[in-house]
Write an enzyme that holds these catalytic residues in place. Sequence first.
Site, PDB file in Angstrom:
ATOM      1  N   ASP A  33       0.868  -1.191   0.000  1.00 59.12           N
ATOM      2  CA  ASP A  33       0.000   0.000   0.000  1.00 59.12           C
ATOM      3  C   ASP A  33       0.903   1.238   0.000  1.00 59.12           C
ATOM      4  OD1 ASP A  33      -2.189   1.920   0.545  1.00 59.12           O
ATOM      5  OD2 ASP A  33      -3.305   0.156   1.188  1.00 59.12           O
ATOM      6  N   TYR A 154     -13.266   5.914 -14.072  1.00 55.72           N
ATOM      7  CA  TYR A 154     -13.510   4.815 -13.129  1.00 55.72           C
ATOM      8  C   TYR A 154     -14.205   3.651 -13.817  1.00 55.72           C
ATOM      9  CZ  TYR A 154     -14.721   2.263  -8.871  1.00 55.72           C
ATOM     10  OH  TYR A 154     -14.835   1.290  -7.898  1.00 55.72           O
ATOM     11  N   LYS A 158     -12.587  -0.254 -14.691  1.00 62.16           N
ATOM     12  CA  LYS A 158     -13.120  -1.543 -14.229  1.00 62.16           C
ATOM     13  C   LYS A 158     -13.581  -2.404 -15.401  1.00 62.16           C
ATOM     14  CE  LYS A 158     -12.436  -0.730  -9.811  1.00 62.16           C
ATOM     15  NZ  LYS A 158     -11.413  -1.437  -9.052  1.00 62.16           N
TER      16      LYS A 158
HETATM   17  P1  NAI Z   1     -10.230   2.038   0.355  1.00 61.11           P
HETATM   18  O1  NAI Z   1     -10.056   3.456  -0.041  1.00 61.11           O
HETATM   19  O2  NAI Z   1     -10.735   1.717   1.707  1.00 61.11           O
HETATM   20  O3  NAI Z   1      -8.864   1.232   0.132  1.00 61.11           O
HETATM   21  C1  NAI Z   1      -8.104   1.379  -1.028  1.00 61.11           C
HETATM   22  C2  NAI Z   1      -6.655   1.187  -0.679  1.00 61.11           C
HETATM   23  O4  NAI Z   1      -5.883   1.325  -1.894  1.00 61.11           O
HETATM   24  C3  NAI Z   1      -6.118   2.244   0.306  1.00 61.11           C
HETATM   25  O5  NAI Z   1      -5.437   1.639   1.388  1.00 61.11           O
HETATM   26  C4  NAI Z   1      -5.182   3.079  -0.543  1.00 61.11           C
HETATM   27  O6  NAI Z   1      -4.085   3.634   0.167  1.00 61.11           O
HETATM   28  C5  NAI Z   1      -4.717   2.069  -1.597  1.00 61.11           C
HETATM   29  N1  NAI Z   1      -4.189   2.781  -2.756  1.00 61.11           N
HETATM   30  C6  NAI Z   1      -4.777   3.802  -3.430  1.00 61.11           C
HETATM   31  N2  NAI Z   1      -3.946   4.289  -4.370  1.00 61.11           N
HETATM   32  C7  NAI Z   1      -2.800   3.557  -4.295  1.00 61.11           C
HETATM   33  C8  NAI Z   1      -1.570   3.601  -4.985  1.00 61.11           C
HETATM   34  N3  NAI Z   1      -1.317   4.525  -5.938  1.00 61.11           N
HETATM   35  N4  NAI Z   1      -0.617   2.702  -4.661  1.00 61.11           N
HETATM   36  C9  NAI Z   1      -0.839   1.789  -3.675  1.00 61.11           C
HETATM   37  N5  NAI Z   1      -1.980   1.714  -2.981  1.00 61.11           N
HETATM   38  C10 NAI Z   1      -2.957   2.589  -3.276  1.00 61.11           C
HETATM   39  O7  NAI Z   1     -11.199   1.423  -0.769  1.00 61.11           O
HETATM   40  P2  NAI Z   1     -12.003   0.057  -0.852  1.00 61.11           P
HETATM   41  O8  NAI Z   1     -13.439   0.380  -0.788  1.00 61.11           O
HETATM   42  O9  NAI Z   1     -11.439  -0.966   0.039  1.00 61.11           O
HETATM   43  O10 NAI Z   1     -11.694  -0.336  -2.373  1.00 61.11           O
HETATM   44  C11 NAI Z   1     -10.873  -1.429  -2.732  1.00 61.11           C
HETATM   45  C12 NAI Z   1     -11.184  -1.791  -4.173  1.00 61.11           C
HETATM   46  O11 NAI Z   1     -12.558  -2.134  -4.274  1.00 61.11           O
HETATM   47  C13 NAI Z   1     -10.957  -0.651  -5.169  1.00 61.11           C
HETATM   48  O12 NAI Z   1     -10.347  -1.181  -6.334  1.00 61.11           O
HETATM   49  C14 NAI Z   1     -12.352  -0.172  -5.473  1.00 61.11           C
HETATM   50  O13 NAI Z   1     -12.451   0.385  -6.758  1.00 61.11           O
HETATM   51  C15 NAI Z   1     -13.141  -1.451  -5.359  1.00 61.11           C
HETATM   52  N6  NAI Z   1     -14.561  -1.290  -5.111  1.00 61.11           N
HETATM   53  C16 NAI Z   1     -15.014  -0.687  -3.970  1.00 61.11           C
HETATM   54  C17 NAI Z   1     -16.373  -0.547  -3.765  1.00 61.11           C
HETATM   55  C18 NAI Z   1     -16.926   0.101  -2.554  1.00 61.11           C
HETATM   56  O14 NAI Z   1     -18.153   0.294  -2.507  1.00 61.11           O
HETATM   57  N7  NAI Z   1     -16.133   0.460  -1.556  1.00 61.11           N
HETATM   58  C19 NAI Z   1     -17.363  -1.033  -4.758  1.00 61.11           C
HETATM   59  C20 NAI Z   1     -16.770  -1.662  -5.899  1.00 61.11           C
HETATM   60  C21 NAI Z   1     -15.420  -1.771  -6.067  1.00 61.11           C
END
Ligand code: NAI
Length: 269
Positions: A33, A154, A158
């Site tokens: 991360d 976005y 995906k």
């Molecule tokens: P979150 O924001 O809680 O976690 C995302 C993590 O990715 C964070 O720890 C962040 O630091 C890390 N990250 C972001 N940019 C980065 C980079 N350049 N290099 C390394 N790490 C990086 O988000 P969440 O909800 O856990 O999302 C995880 C995945 O699930 C994402 O791909 C998101 O698009 C997908 N997703 C989430 C949904 C939701 O409702 N929360 C729905 C559908 C998909």
Amino acid sequence: MARTYVITGSASGIGAATAEVLRARGERVIGIDLRGADVEADLSTAEGRAAAAAAATELAGGVVDAVIACAGIAAPIAKTMAINYFGVTELLTALLPALRASQAPRAAVVSSMASLQPVVPALVEAALSGDEAATLAIGDSLAAQGPEVGYANYSSSKRALSRWVRRASISSDWAGSGIPLNAVAPGTVTTPMTKDLLATPEGAAMVDAAVPMPLNYHQPATSIAYLLAWLTSAENTHMAGQTIYCDGGADASLRGDDVWSWNDPAPRA
Ligand code: NAI
């Protein structure tokens, strides 16, 4: 014996929940991360991805049993394509040698309901062709037209990711190496990514109109973590190229009951 998992986005949300589930089962997790992880790297750049893959491979002693790519952002900017598409596909590809050293290698990535939303085809094609500079140029021009148009960064990230998974999963690199490769597509998950949006009734209503969830409504990150854990377990031997919609019924609500007739012969007169 414990398996070694590399998980991106391990510091928050779905990635953190998946790391916790696997660690609780006695598995070894190497988190990647921006900060707060075993490997701190920026997956938005080619250098960051290469450094992350090298560091994770070294920590794993050269053998990685599974990769789970969760890191992502939902901002209406080109960087979203860089992280959500190239930050997944390039990292997975760089980790292939370490995966091939495993007895039961697996990989899974996180797509989204957004894969079903309108995209900009040129943006998707640029990503699938592997041309990151061209992808970011198109993404920037969309972002310059405001957040509504920029949101296609976005949805396109995906769609491109789910299409890459179908393509790559049956190639010599993945199927040919005996590595099941799949995606999950969550509905609305309560994580820091959606916190602000879901904090107001207007925001929640907007999200719910786009992603209806008749089964159990908004989902906890663990609902996705358990699925990712199975997809990347030794139990999964034959699933390839799928995007599993684990979404409280959103896909069934939006696409309806007939997703099969696309290949039916035209009815005879
Ligand atoms: P979150 O924001 O809680 O976690 C995302 C993590 O990715 C964070 O720890 C962040 O630091 C890390 N990250 C972001 N940019 C980065 C980079 N350049 N290099 C390394 N790490 C990086 O988000 P969440 O909800 O856990 O999302 C995880 C995945 O699930 C994402 O791909 C998101 O698009 C997908 N997703 C989430 C949904 C939701 O409702 N929360 C729905 C559908 C998909």
